[in-house]
Design a protein around this motif. Structure first.
Motif, PDB file in Angstrom:
ATOM      1  N   HIS A 162       9.428   1.735  -5.367  1.00 52.09           N
ATOM      2  CA  HIS A 162       8.656   2.978  -5.369  1.00 52.09           C
ATOM      3  C   HIS A 162       8.453   3.552  -3.961  1.00 52.09           C
ATOM      4  O   HIS A 162       8.256   4.736  -3.792  1.00 52.09           O
ATOM      5  CB  HIS A 162       7.293   2.731  -6.034  1.00 52.09           C
ATOM      6  N   PHE A 163       8.523   2.701  -2.965  1.00 49.86           N
ATOM      7  CA  PHE A 163       8.260   3.151  -1.592  1.00 49.86           C
ATOM      8  C   PHE A 163       9.542   3.572  -0.848  1.00 49.86           C
ATOM      9  O   PHE A 163       9.472   3.973   0.311  1.00 49.86           O
ATOM     10  CB  PHE A 163       7.564   2.038  -0.793  1.00 49.86           C
ATOM     11  N   LYS A 208       0.841  -1.201   0.000  1.00 52.31           N
ATOM     12  CA  LYS A 208       0.000   0.000   0.000  1.00 52.31           C
ATOM     13  C   LYS A 208       0.874   1.248   0.000  1.00 52.31           C
ATOM     14  O   LYS A 208       1.943   1.246   0.628  1.00 52.31           O
ATOM     15  CB  LYS A 208      -0.880  -0.035   1.262  1.00 52.31           C
ATOM     16  N   GLN A 209       0.424   2.280  -0.674  1.00 51.66           N
ATOM     17  CA  GLN A 209       1.220   3.506  -0.742  1.00 51.66           C
ATOM     18  C   GLN A 209       0.995   4.364   0.505  1.00 51.66           C
ATOM     19  O   GLN A 209      -0.138   4.790   0.764  1.00 51.66           O
ATOM     20  CB  GLN A 209       0.862   4.301  -1.992  1.00 51.66           C
ATOM     21  N   VAL A 236       9.723   6.971   1.060  1.00 53.56           N
ATOM     22  CA  VAL A 236       8.604   7.362   1.922  1.00 53.56           C
ATOM     23  C   VAL A 236       9.141   8.129   3.159  1.00 53.56           C
ATOM     24  O   VAL A 236      10.125   7.700   3.778  1.00 53.56           O
ATOM     25  CB  VAL A 236       7.775   6.117   2.356  1.00 53.56           C
TER      26      VAL A 236
END
Lengths: 130, 193
Positions: free
Chosen positions: A79-80, A50-51, A83
């Motif tokens: 992609h994470f 989950k983003q 964060v």
């Protein structure tokens, strides 16, 4: 531009009381999409699926600590990996802060903390909270 | 010099004296026998001291009891904190509907204060870990003494020496051992019948 408070936030702590405190304080700030995990392993699995716009993590947890979680997230090359990550911990030695910074933490809050400190640090990482 | 180090010094002194007399030609069997008897007596005194220290109590009851008590403290504070938090959440919900910001601020102070449970829990966990390390070291020490000096009666629990009303003071009981309020009510009711 103010921060989008609809973002997903992940709170990671093995003390349910602390999770509850942080979730309530986040709710007061305006963050309502808050998930929780009780250790780094669980959190990493959630981050991959989950983003999240922000991770707020304790350090001292088993089996995976907050520092290891941070290293795994930053080193994943996914992609994470970028964060925003805030460490909220009772570990207050200089070497801890340095290690967390070197691992890529965005901010560091020492327990016990108050609502203003949490808000200030989140704002420093994400921007104007409005 | 402490009494214990004196005793250890005495053992070494006797052993050296015996060796010296055996190496020299002047000592009689009677003298060496007397020295060895003295050595044996000193070792017996040491064994007696170890037995009297009731180290078995530390291993079997004192330390496990202390760690259980500390675990119970963590559990009890967690339960109490969750109850406080639930009450605060209910108050905050009402304050939000009435727009009472002053009340919300006070609730926030309580949330912040509830962080004590996390901090104290972590500190107590460190103390428990230290106690368990001490327990392990005592265990190793007693095993080594048993191997070298024969079984020592250190595992015998020390009976409670307290008398009268003082013997009734035991503090909060562990949940598994505690008598419930229903049990107490039943017991009291039996007196009334």
């Amino acid at each position: 531009m103010s921060v989008n408070k609809n973002m997903n936030v992940l709170v990671v702590d093995d003390y349910q009381t602390m999770v509850r405190i942080i979730k309530n304080l986040l709710k007061q700030i305006g963050f309502n999409n808050v998930d929780e995990a009780s250790d780094g392993t669980m959190a990493l699995g959630m981050i991959k699926k989950k983003q999240y716009g922000l991770v707020i993590s304790d350090w001292n947890m088993e089996p995976m600590s907050g520092l290891e979680l941070l290293k795994q997230v930053r080193g994943a090359g996914e992609h994470f990996s970028d964060v925003p990550f805030i460490m909220v911990t009772a570990e207050s030695k200089t070497e801890n802060v340095i290690a967390a910074r070197q691992a890529g933490v965005n901010n560091y809050i020492v327990k016990p903390f108050n609502a203003d400190t949490l808000k200030t640090k989140i704002s420093a990482v994400l921007g104007d909270l409005g | 010099m402490t009494e214990k180090s004196y005793e250890r010094g005495k053992v070494v002194e006797i052993i050296q004296s015996v060796i010296h007399k055996m190496e020299g030609s002047g000592a009689s069997d009677h003298e060496i026998h007397a020295e060895l008897a003295d050595l044996s007596h000193t070792i017996d005194l040491l064994r007696h001291d170890i037995a009297q220290s009731h180290t078995g109590n530390l291993k079997h009851t004192d330390i496990p009891g202390a760690t259980d008590e500390l675990d119970a403290v963590v559990l009890a504070t967690a339960e109490a904190t969750n109850t406080i938090m639930a009450a605060c959440e209910a108050i905050e919900k009402r304050a939000n509907t009435t727009g009472d910001n002053a009340l919300i601020d006070e609730v926030t102070r309580i949330y912040e204060a509830c962080g004590f449970q996390d901090i104290t829990g972590q500190r107590i966990s460190k103390v428990v870990a230290t106690l368990r390390q001490i327990e392990t070291k005592i265990d190793h020490l007693l095993s080594a003494l048993d191997r070298r000096m024969g079984p020592i009666d250190h595992a015998v629990p020390v009976p409670d020496q307290r008398q009268g009303d003082k013997a009734l003071l035991n503090g909060p009981q562990m949940p598994a051992k505690a008598v419930s309020q229903d049990d107490i009510d039943r017991l009291l009711a039996e007196f009334d019948n």
